[in-house]
Scaffold this motif. Sequence first.
Motif, PDB file in Angstrom:
ATOM      1  N   VAL A  78      85.408  -2.762  65.307  1.00 29.72           N
ATOM      2  CA  VAL A  78      85.665  -1.364  65.722  1.00 29.72           C
ATOM      3  C   VAL A  78      86.727  -0.720  64.832  1.00 29.72           C
ATOM      4  N   ILE A  79      87.846  -1.408  64.647  1.00 29.66           N
ATOM      5  CA  ILE A  79      88.950  -0.848  63.857  1.00 29.66           C
ATOM      6  C   ILE A  79      88.490  -0.530  62.440  1.00 29.66           C
ATOM      7  N   GLU A  80      87.771  -1.460  61.842  1.00 33.74           N
ATOM      8  CA  GLU A  80      87.303  -1.267  60.464  1.00 33.74           C
ATOM      9  C   GLU A  80      86.359  -0.064  60.373  1.00 33.74           C
ATOM     10  N   PHE A  81      85.482   0.076  61.362  1.00 37.94           N
ATOM     11  CA  PHE A  81      84.522   1.186  61.354  1.00 37.94           C
ATOM     12  C   PHE A  81      85.236   2.527  61.483  1.00 37.94           C
ATOM     13  N   ILE A  82      86.141   2.636  62.443  1.00 35.44           N
ATOM     14  CA  ILE A  82      86.862   3.894  62.648  1.00 35.44           C
ATOM     15  C   ILE A  82      87.724   4.222  61.437  1.00 35.44           C
ATOM     16  N   THR A  83      88.343   3.199  60.852  1.00 37.48           N
ATOM     17  CA  THR A  83      89.179   3.404  59.668  1.00 37.48           C
ATOM     18  C   THR A  83      88.361   3.967  58.512  1.00 37.48           C
ATOM     19  N   LYS A  84      87.141   3.453  58.319  1.00 38.81           N
ATOM     20  CA  LYS A  84      86.266   3.962  57.256  1.00 38.81           C
ATOM     21  C   LYS A  84      85.962   5.435  57.472  1.00 38.81           C
ATOM     22  N   LEU A  85      85.663   5.793  58.711  1.00 35.98           N
ATOM     23  CA  LEU A  85      85.330   7.188  59.013  1.00 35.98           C
ATOM     24  C   LEU A  85      86.522   8.107  58.746  1.00 35.98           C
ATOM     25  N   LYS A  86      87.711   7.659  59.147  1.00 38.57           N
ATOM     26  CA  LYS A  86      88.912   8.454  58.904  1.00 38.57           C
ATOM     27  C   LYS A  86      89.175   8.602  57.418  1.00 38.57           C
ATOM     28  N   ASP A  87      88.995   7.513  56.659  1.00 38.41           N
ATOM     29  CA  ASP A  87      89.214   7.544  55.216  1.00 38.41           C
ATOM     30  C   ASP A  87      88.248   8.504  54.537  1.00 38.41           C
ATOM     31  N   GLU A  88      87.075   8.675  55.137  1.00 34.53           N
ATOM     32  CA  GLU A  88      86.079   9.600  54.588  1.00 34.53           C
ATOM     33  C   GLU A  88      86.353  11.045  55.006  1.00 34.53           C
ATOM     34  N   GLY A  89      87.374  11.238  55.842  1.00 32.96           N
ATOM     35  CA  GLY A  89      87.780  12.591  56.214  1.00 32.96           C
ATOM     36  C   GLY A  89      87.178  13.140  57.491  1.00 32.96           C
ATOM     37  N   HIS A  90      86.455  12.313  58.231  1.00 32.24           N
ATOM     38  CA  HIS A  90      85.845  12.793  59.471  1.00 32.24           C
ATOM     39  C   HIS A  90      86.898  12.934  60.576  1.00 32.24           C
ATOM     40  N   ASN A  91      86.605  13.793  61.541  1.00 31.28           N
ATOM     41  CA  ASN A  91      87.485  14.008  62.682  1.00 31.28           C
ATOM     42  C   ASN A  91      87.085  13.054  63.805  1.00 31.28           C
ATOM     43  N   ILE A  92      88.043  12.294  64.303  1.00 35.20           N
ATOM     44  CA  ILE A  92      87.773  11.274  65.315  1.00 35.20           C
ATOM     45  C   ILE A  92      88.336  11.704  66.667  1.00 35.20           C
ATOM     46  N   PHE A  93      87.513  11.546  67.714  1.00 34.50           N
ATOM     47  CA  PHE A  93      87.923  11.884  69.074  1.00 34.50           C
ATOM     48  C   PHE A  93      87.607  10.700  69.992  1.00 34.50           C
ATOM     49  N   PHE A  94      88.429  10.533  71.007  1.00 29.17           N
ATOM     50  CA  PHE A  94      88.177   9.514  72.027  1.00 29.17           C
ATOM     51  C   PHE A  94      88.061  10.234  73.367  1.00 29.17           C
ATOM     52  N   ILE A  95      86.891  10.117  73.990  1.00 33.14           N
ATOM     53  CA  ILE A  95      86.623  10.839  75.235  1.00 33.14           C
ATOM     54  C   ILE A  95      86.243   9.819  76.301  1.00 33.14           C
ATOM     55  N   THR A  96      87.103   9.687  77.297  1.00 35.43           N
ATOM     56  CA  THR A  96      86.927   8.651  78.304  1.00 35.43           C
ATOM     57  C   THR A  96      86.899   9.220  79.716  1.00 35.43           C
ATOM     58  N   ALA A  97      86.211   8.515  80.597  1.00 34.37           N
ATOM     59  CA  ALA A  97      86.181   8.894  82.014  1.00 34.37           C
ATOM     60  C   ALA A  97      87.429   8.397  82.742  1.00 34.37           C
ATOM     61  N   ARG A  98      88.288   7.669  82.038  1.00 34.38           N
ATOM     62  CA  ARG A  98      89.523   7.204  82.658  1.00 34.38           C
ATOM     63  C   ARG A  98      90.307   8.398  83.210  1.00 34.38           C
ATOM     64  N   SER A  99      91.009   8.180  84.309  1.00 33.57           N
ATOM     65  CA  SER A  99      91.834   9.241  84.881  1.00 33.57           C
ATOM     66  C   SER A  99      93.108   9.398  84.052  1.00 33.57           C
ATOM     67  N   LYS A 100      93.760  10.542  84.197  1.00 30.41           N
ATOM     68  CA  LYS A 100      94.939  10.839  83.385  1.00 30.41           C
ATOM     69  C   LYS A 100      96.097   9.891  83.670  1.00 30.41           C
ATOM     70  N   ASP A 101      96.153   9.356  84.873  1.00 29.59           N
ATOM     71  CA  ASP A 101      97.238   8.418  85.173  1.00 29.59           C
ATOM     72  C   ASP A 101      97.032   7.063  84.496  1.00 29.59           C
TER      73      ASP A 101
END
Length: 199
Positions: A78-101
Amino acid sequence: MKFNIAFDIDNTITDGKSLYDFIAELHPMFDENKHYDVYPITTSLFNHGFLKEEIDYLELINTNDKKIYLKDELFPGVIEFITKLKDEGHNIFFITARSKDKEVFTKELFERYNIIYENVYHLESYDKTKLSEELNIDFFFEDNVNNATNLLTVKSIKKIFLMKAPYNIKELNDNENIIKFDDWNKIYEIFNKEIKKHL
């Protein structure tokens, strides 16, 4: 060209093992290697006799959050994949159903894996369509079939990548806009081909 790429957290970038380990503590006969093929997992566990009564999945998580979230681990690659995307200049978002607390646990997870804590959204809901529209998300990584299907209604979304799990394999019929995968170490090449279609 930059794309907006969103990731669910639980059972998509995290491996879900901490939940199974917690249940195994409560029920010694629980076999975490067995395929429990109903979503949510609490329904499957009830059907197999591991829970005395069928309880809400989020209730199970919320009442045992420290025992579960603090032991979260990411899938290999996972880390390697996300790092590649960031290095390529893409915008990364994390959207979770977790509650704010639960944000404190998300921050701890990200710090442990040296992920920059930015563009992280705790929705307290499984409905991710509205926010995805607002953020103009192009690609979404998810494990929940209902979420994946609903996200296809977002005009900007080009493809959904669905992390395979026992509870979602039977639910999903073939859909050319949903790509199923089970290995983060092998997804980059497939994802890159999809990106090139939209350059």
